[in-house]
Design a protein around this motif. Structure first.
Motif, PDB file in Angstrom:
ATOM      1  N   LEU A 100       1.933  79.146 -12.568  1.00  0.00           N
ATOM      2  CA  LEU A 100       0.777  80.041 -12.648  1.00  0.00           C
ATOM      3  C   LEU A 100       0.035  80.060 -11.322  1.00  0.00           C
ATOM      4  O   LEU A 100      -0.085  79.040 -10.636  1.00  0.00           O
ATOM      5  CB  LEU A 100      -0.156  79.592 -13.774  1.00  0.00           C
ATOM      6  CG  LEU A 100       0.452  79.617 -15.193  1.00  0.00           C
ATOM      7  CD1 LEU A 100      -0.593  79.197 -16.219  1.00  0.00           C
ATOM      8  CD2 LEU A 100       0.997  81.003 -15.512  1.00  0.00           C
ATOM      9  N   ALA A 101      -0.481  81.234 -10.977  1.00  0.00           N
ATOM     10  CA  ALA A 101      -1.138  81.402  -9.677  1.00  0.00           C
ATOM     11  C   ALA A 101      -2.363  82.295  -9.825  1.00  0.00           C
ATOM     12  O   ALA A 101      -2.481  83.336  -9.189  1.00  0.00           O
ATOM     13  CB  ALA A 101      -0.161  81.986  -8.661  1.00  0.00           C
ATOM     14  N   ASP A 102      -3.313  81.854 -10.653  1.00  0.00           N
ATOM     15  CA  ASP A 102      -4.511  82.652 -10.894  1.00  0.00           C
ATOM     16  C   ASP A 102      -5.697  82.205 -10.063  1.00  0.00           C
ATOM     17  O   ASP A 102      -6.809  82.670 -10.263  1.00  0.00           O
ATOM     18  CB  ASP A 102      -4.865  82.619 -12.389  1.00  0.00           C
ATOM     19  CG  ASP A 102      -5.053  81.198 -12.918  1.00  0.00           C
ATOM     20  OD1 ASP A 102      -4.731  80.251 -12.169  1.00  0.00           O
ATOM     21  OD2 ASP A 102      -5.520  81.044 -14.064  1.00  0.00           O
ATOM     22  N   ASP A 103      -5.479  81.300  -9.136  1.00  0.00           N
ATOM     23  CA  ASP A 103      -6.526  80.864  -8.212  1.00  0.00           C
ATOM     24  C   ASP A 103      -5.875  80.363  -6.932  1.00  0.00           C
ATOM     25  O   ASP A 103      -4.637  80.370  -6.800  1.00  0.00           O
ATOM     26  CB  ASP A 103      -7.414  79.787  -8.841  1.00  0.00           C
ATOM     27  CG  ASP A 103      -6.624  78.551  -9.292  1.00  0.00           C
ATOM     28  OD1 ASP A 103      -5.414  78.472  -8.999  1.00  0.00           O
ATOM     29  OD2 ASP A 103      -7.236  77.670  -9.927  1.00  0.00           O
ATOM     30  N   LEU A 104      -6.688  79.909  -5.978  1.00  0.00           N
ATOM     31  CA  LEU A 104      -6.151  79.469  -4.685  1.00  0.00           C
ATOM     32  C   LEU A 104      -5.281  78.227  -4.839  1.00  0.00           C
ATOM     33  O   LEU A 104      -4.308  78.052  -4.099  1.00  0.00           O
ATOM     34  CB  LEU A 104      -7.306  79.199  -3.718  1.00  0.00           C
ATOM     35  CG  LEU A 104      -6.940  79.011  -2.243  1.00  0.00           C
ATOM     36  CD1 LEU A 104      -6.207  80.225  -1.693  1.00  0.00           C
ATOM     37  CD2 LEU A 104      -8.192  78.714  -1.410  1.00  0.00           C
ATOM     38  N   PHE A 105      -5.612  77.385  -5.787  1.00  0.00           N
ATOM     39  CA  PHE A 105      -4.789  76.209  -6.082  1.00  0.00           C
ATOM     40  C   PHE A 105      -3.362  76.631  -6.427  1.00  0.00           C
ATOM     41  O   PHE A 105      -2.382  76.126  -5.875  1.00  0.00           O
ATOM     42  CB  PHE A 105      -5.433  75.433  -7.240  1.00  0.00           C
ATOM     43  CG  PHE A 105      -4.528  74.442  -7.921  1.00  0.00           C
ATOM     44  CD1 PHE A 105      -4.208  73.241  -7.321  1.00  0.00           C
ATOM     45  CD2 PHE A 105      -4.011  74.709  -9.190  1.00  0.00           C
ATOM     46  CE1 PHE A 105      -3.381  72.320  -7.954  1.00  0.00           C
ATOM     47  CE2 PHE A 105      -3.196  73.797  -9.829  1.00  0.00           C
ATOM     48  CZ  PHE A 105      -2.873  72.597  -9.211  1.00  0.00           C
ATOM     49  N   GLY A 106      -3.224  77.592  -7.337  1.00  0.00           N
ATOM     50  CA  GLY A 106      -1.904  78.018  -7.775  1.00  0.00           C
ATOM     51  C   GLY A 106      -1.124  78.751  -6.715  1.00  0.00           C
ATOM     52  O   GLY A 106       0.079  78.504  -6.530  1.00  0.00           O
ATOM     53  N   THR A 107      -1.775  79.655  -5.977  1.00  0.00           N
ATOM     54  CA  THR A 107      -1.057  80.416  -4.962  1.00  0.00           C
ATOM     55  C   THR A 107      -0.610  79.519  -3.814  1.00  0.00           C
ATOM     56  O   THR A 107       0.476  79.709  -3.254  1.00  0.00           O
ATOM     57  CB  THR A 107      -1.933  81.555  -4.400  1.00  0.00           C
ATOM     58  OG1 THR A 107      -3.127  81.013  -3.825  1.00  0.00           O
ATOM     59  CG2 THR A 107      -2.300  82.553  -5.489  1.00  0.00           C
ATOM     60  N   THR A 108      -1.432  78.530  -3.469  1.00  0.00           N
ATOM     61  CA  THR A 108      -1.061  77.604  -2.385  1.00  0.00           C
ATOM     62  C   THR A 108       0.195  76.830  -2.747  1.00  0.00           C
ATOM     63  O   THR A 108       1.109  76.670  -1.930  1.00  0.00           O
ATOM     64  CB  THR A 108      -2.223  76.641  -2.092  1.00  0.00           C
ATOM     65  OG1 THR A 108      -3.360  77.385  -1.655  1.00  0.00           O
ATOM     66  CG2 THR A 108      -1.835  75.632  -1.018  1.00  0.00           C
ATOM     67  N   LEU A 109       0.268  76.343  -3.973  1.00  0.00           N
ATOM     68  CA  LEU A 109       1.438  75.582  -4.400  1.00  0.00           C
ATOM     69  C   LEU A 109       2.692  76.446  -4.451  1.00  0.00           C
ATOM     70  O   LEU A 109       3.789  75.989  -4.105  1.00  0.00           O
ATOM     71  CB  LEU A 109       1.180  74.945  -5.757  1.00  0.00           C
ATOM     72  CG  LEU A 109       0.263  73.713  -5.711  1.00  0.00           C
ATOM     73  CD1 LEU A 109      -0.248  73.371  -7.088  1.00  0.00           C
ATOM     74  CD2 LEU A 109       0.992  72.531  -5.096  1.00  0.00           C
ATOM     75  N   LEU A 110       2.560  77.719  -4.872  1.00  0.00           N
ATOM     76  CA  LEU A 110       3.727  78.591  -4.922  1.00  0.00           C
ATOM     77  C   LEU A 110       4.188  79.027  -3.533  1.00  0.00           C
ATOM     78  O   LEU A 110       5.364  79.322  -3.330  1.00  0.00           O
ATOM     79  CB  LEU A 110       3.430  79.834  -5.767  1.00  0.00           C
ATOM     80  CG  LEU A 110       3.437  79.663  -7.290  1.00  0.00           C
ATOM     81  CD1 LEU A 110       3.262  81.014  -7.960  1.00  0.00           C
ATOM     82  CD2 LEU A 110       4.725  79.015  -7.771  1.00  0.00           C
ATOM     83  N   ALA A 111       3.241  79.042  -2.579  1.00  0.00           N
ATOM     84  CA  ALA A 111       3.574  79.556  -1.244  1.00  0.00           C
ATOM     85  C   ALA A 111       4.095  78.483  -0.301  1.00  0.00           C
ATOM     86  O   ALA A 111       4.543  78.799   0.806  1.00  0.00           O
ATOM     87  CB  ALA A 111       2.342  80.227  -0.619  1.00  0.00           C
ATOM     88  N   THR A 112       4.035  77.227  -0.709  1.00  0.00           N
ATOM     89  CA  THR A 112       4.429  76.169   0.227  1.00  0.00           C
ATOM     90  C   THR A 112       5.886  75.752   0.049  1.00  0.00           C
ATOM     91  O   THR A 112       6.421  75.767  -1.059  1.00  0.00           O
ATOM     92  CB  THR A 112       3.524  74.932   0.069  1.00  0.00           C
ATOM     93  OG1 THR A 112       3.754  74.044   1.165  1.00  0.00           O
ATOM     94  CG2 THR A 112       3.808  74.189  -1.242  1.00  0.00           C
ATOM     95  N   GLU A 113       6.498  75.396   1.166  1.00  0.00           N
ATOM     96  CA  GLU A 113       7.818  74.772   1.149  1.00  0.00           C
ATOM     97  C   GLU A 113       7.731  73.325   1.601  1.00  0.00           C
ATOM     98  O   GLU A 113       8.745  72.664   1.814  1.00  0.00           O
ATOM     99  CB  GLU A 113       8.781  75.562   2.045  1.00  0.00           C
ATOM    100  CG  GLU A 113       9.055  76.973   1.534  1.00  0.00           C
ATOM    101  CD  GLU A 113      10.031  77.734   2.407  1.00  0.00           C
ATOM    102  OE1 GLU A 113      10.342  77.236   3.518  1.00  0.00           O
ATOM    103  OE2 GLU A 113      10.486  78.803   1.992  1.00  0.00           O
ATOM    104  N   ALA A 114       6.484  72.839   1.756  1.00  0.00           N
ATOM    105  CA  ALA A 114       6.247  71.458   2.177  1.00  0.00           C
ATOM    106  C   ALA A 114       6.410  70.519   0.989  1.00  0.00           C
ATOM    107  O   ALA A 114       6.377  70.938  -0.168  1.00  0.00           O
ATOM    108  CB  ALA A 114       4.835  71.333   2.748  1.00  0.00           C
ATOM    109  N   PRO A 115       6.586  69.229   1.255  1.00  0.00           N
ATOM    110  CA  PRO A 115       6.598  68.261   0.154  1.00  0.00           C
ATOM    111  C   PRO A 115       5.297  68.320  -0.645  1.00  0.00           C
ATOM    112  O   PRO A 115       4.223  68.576  -0.079  1.00  0.00           O
ATOM    113  CB  PRO A 115       6.744  66.910   0.866  1.00  0.00           C
ATOM    114  CG  PRO A 115       7.301  67.232   2.205  1.00  0.00           C
ATOM    115  CD  PRO A 115       6.774  68.582   2.564  1.00  0.00           C
TER     116      PRO A 115
END
Length: 404
Positions: free
Chosen positions: A95-110
């Protein structure tokens, strides 16, 4: 390194303040991304003050920089602490309904998460299934611990302590180029007793040596840290399963401890500030004004610890010396360093300029690293952990070139 710390809505958020402090103190650039619920526990001003970066929860802020994906793209590591049962479920579902969610979906970092919730929630089949799904995706998990929880009950679900999360983060970020190496590091400043009350000493806090030990451990080395008169809060930064701490007080004690530590070490770093002289005689009783006259203290030169380590070195052992100087300019600083490197016979020499407001007792440092040929092999400025990283980079490069 760029680290995003995502804070979700749990009481353990107060502990994450210390985690962010540890990360910034280690030289990382930290951006805090809280959820709206997280701000009910710790407010925006606190996060901005401790991270030194603006904080928002919305995907609609700073749209021109596409912040909702840019944070994740630029991150070298994303930490979620505390990771509540709800946030873990959202991560699992994508889920990506806030900055927390979009950041996690957009990262390829550990991604490193530190779960925190009541024991019943941690044991619930839904949470267990979500955790296993995240593990399968490569998400790293630290904790939770078993202990006292909010509300007075206890059990599994307590968020790991900030120091444990920090150590896990450092292990994920650090190159493992020192894996299998045995390292001996000295830190702090020696004290030469005059009487039971007084001593000759220096202003070294030991922070740089402690940072060198912590960085070596994070990069895979087994470390013996010989600590000379270091305050407990400073020494705490070196607490790591791969670091064994030995204490010493005087130059003679340091010499003995370093000889033992260096006996089977692959790399020896003498970062401690050692007194050049000690009193010839040490009074068993405090020298007082009632004794009459001004006491005269006769001094004798201490043995050169670095020279003795070089003389006893094993084949293939690399020895790094430190030099703190008060030169007129940079040219004189480097010239002094080269003379000391030749005189001591060390492989690498780290030199820094010190003064009333720089070097000693400071959180930051600036150094030049001279390679085996006397040429500048590296330069670094910033936090002492960042400087430690640069020193170990130079050590790693030297060891690699020696093997080829």
């Amino acid at each position: 390194m760029n680290i995003v710390v995502s804070v979700t809505g749990g009481i353990a958020a107060y502990k994450t303040v210390h985690l962010v402090r540890l990360l910034t103190k280690a030289g990382h650039e930290v951006t805090v991304v809280p959820t709206e619920d997280a701000l009910r526990f710790v407010g925006t001003p606190t996060w901005e003050a401790i991270s030194r970066h603006p904080v928002t929860t919305s995907v609609h802020d700073d749209v021109a920089k596409v912040r909702h994906v840019a944070l994740g793209q630029a991150a070298d590591l994303v930490i979620v602490a505390p990771a509540t049962a709800n946030s873990i479920a959202k991560m699992t579902a994508g889920l990506a309904d806030d900055l927390f969610g979009t950041t996690l979906l957009a990262t390829e970092a550990p991604v490193l998460i530190a779960p925190a919730m009541h024991a019943e929630m941690w044991r619930h089949p839904a949470t267990r299934a979500n955790i296993e799904t995240l593990r399968g995706r490569g998400v790293h998990i630290v904790g939770p611990a078993d202990g006292e929880l909010a509300g007075g009950d206890s059990g599994p679900g307590r968020m790991s302590e900030p120091e444990e999360i920090f150590a896990a983060a450092q292990a994920l970020l650090a190159p493992r180029d020192l894996e299998g190496l045995r390292v001996a590091v000295s830190a702090g400043g020696t004290r030469e007793p005059i009487d039971p009350v007084r001593f000759l000493g220096n202003r070294s806090s030991g922070r740089q040596g402690v940072a060198l030990a912590a960085e070596a451990a994070a990069r895979g080395a087994s470390v013996v840290l010989v600590a000379t008169n270091i305050a407990g809060d400073v020494l705490a930064d070196a607490r790591h399963p791969s670091v064994r701490i030995v204490t010493a007080g005087s130059a003679a004690e340091l010499a003995d401890a370093m000889a033992d530590a260096a006996a089977d070490a692959d790399v020896v770093i003498m970062a401690a500030a050692v007194a050049d002289y000690r009193p010839v005689a040490v009074s068993d009783r405090k020298l007082t004004k009632e004794s009459g006259g001004i006491p005269s203290i006769e001094l004798v030169e201490n043995a050169d610890i670095v020279a003795s380590l070089v003389a006893a070195r094993r084949p293939g052992q690399l020895i790094v010396g430190f030099a703190a100087e008060t030169p007129e300019d940079q040219d004189e600083l480097i010239a002094r360093a080269r003379r000391k490197q030749q005189r001591k016979g060390v492989d690498l020499l780290v030199v820094n300029e010190v003064g009333w407001e720089r070097g000693f007792e400071s959180a930051d440092n600036a150094v030049h690293v001279l390679g085996p040929d006397g040429a500048i092999a590296g330069e670094a400025s910033g936090t002492k952990r960042a400087v430690a990283s640069a020193v170990w980079d130079a050590v790693s490069d030297t060891l690699s070139s020696d093997r080829t």
